[in-house]
Scaffold this active site. Sequence first.
Site, PDB file in Angstrom:
ATOM      1  N   ASP A  60     -29.895  16.998  53.512  1.00 10.37           N
ATOM      2  CA  ASP A  60     -29.604  16.892  52.043  1.00 10.37           C
ATOM      3  C   ASP A  60     -29.843  15.447  51.519  1.00 10.37           C
ATOM      4  OD1 ASP A  60     -28.890  16.149  49.625  1.00 10.37           O
ATOM      5  OD2 ASP A  60     -26.489  16.778  50.047  1.00 10.37           O
ATOM      6  N   SER A 138     -43.454  16.101  37.538  1.00  2.00           N
ATOM      7  CA  SER A 138     -43.653  17.570  37.441  1.00  2.00           C
ATOM      8  C   SER A 138     -44.342  16.725  35.472  1.00  2.00           C
ATOM      9  CB  SER A 138     -42.129  17.530  37.147  1.00  2.00           C
ATOM     10  OG  SER A 138     -42.061  18.524  35.728  1.00  2.00           O
ATOM     11  N   TYR A 151     -33.183  16.510  34.476  1.00  2.00           N
ATOM     12  CA  TYR A 151     -34.156  16.936  34.796  1.00  2.00           C
ATOM     13  C   TYR A 151     -35.144  15.766  34.233  1.00  2.00           C
ATOM     14  CZ  TYR A 151     -37.834  19.302  37.372  1.00  2.00           C
ATOM     15  OH  TYR A 151     -39.160  20.096  37.782  1.00  2.00           O
ATOM     16  N   LYS A 155     -37.494  12.532  36.502  1.00  2.00           N
ATOM     17  CA  LYS A 155     -39.250  12.420  36.848  1.00  2.00           C
ATOM     18  C   LYS A 155     -39.507  11.764  36.261  1.00  2.00           C
ATOM     19  CE  LYS A 155     -38.851  16.689  38.797  1.00  2.00           C
ATOM     20  NZ  LYS A 155     -38.752  16.349  41.108  1.00  2.00           N
TER      21      LYS A 155
END
Length: 268
Positions: A60, A138, A151, A155
């Site tokens: 992980d 991204s 998110y 990024k």
Amino acid sequence: MKDKVVIITGGSSGIGKALAEEFGMNGSKILITGRNIIDLNEAVERLRKKGITVTGFQADVSREEDNRAMAAEAIRTYGRIDILINNAGITMRALFEEVELAVVKKVMDINFYGVLYATKFCLPEIIKNKGSVIGISSIAGYRGLPGRTGYSASKFALNGFLEVLRTEMLKKDVHVLTACPGFTTSNIRKRSLTKDGLLQGDSPRDENEMMTAAVCATHIYRATVKRKKIIILTAQGKLAVFLNKWFPVFMDKIVFNEMAKEPGSPLK
Ligand code: NAP
């Protein structure tokens, strides 16, 4: 890339799995990770059937110790590390005013701190071998997406980290690549976390309309060979980055309307 040792975090699905195949078919020795052992074993078996030298290692990325063990496993198995592809990632979908903070924290722990840990433990080997550190970022690392605070923040943080690392490594011949895919067919949206941290279960976008993970992996492979610093993928992604640089306020409306069109969008 022949005989280079490549670690790919999150190599059991989507872009990571396609990267393992792309590098593997070009002669690299691969180590892939993931949390779900069944998915990991399936991916390893599928790659081995294609003649690829590959090891699976259950880990992980959000756990510091797992990353130390991952680097040690690559050295134990192959004797060296040349390339680290920080690919493992998850997303979330909820308004910030509604999301539980633990959801945002989980996304940061995997997408940002996971990269820090993996890079920390692989970097000594990569410096020795003048190899590459790659981050799968991204378009959301250039233009914030509404409903994806965790998110986008992860990024943006990743892009900052990679920019600094690239600069620090300037005189050490270590290649650092920030790879920014646009929408790419994968499981990421199905596994997206809701405001309560549950799995979304379905993609709100047409996955068949997107760049395939295989094409995305080919772009990233070629950028690695050419030791490129940044790649922005898809026409939509390139346009978004360009427009956001010059017209950020105008882009708020465009991006809001685009994301609000998604079925079940939290944007009102
Ligand atoms: P995916 O199909 O859901 O694959 C994600 C992979 O990461 C799986 O192998 C998953 O395996 C692994 N993973 C997730 N959390 C992990 C953890 N804590 N530790 C280790 N492995 C973990 O998603 P994808 O779209 O290929 O995403 C790969 C990367 O591309 C991500 O960083 C994502 O942000 C980026 N990206 C994707 C798109 C897109 O549209 N698909 C666009 C831009 C950027 P387990 O769940 O078993 O751990």
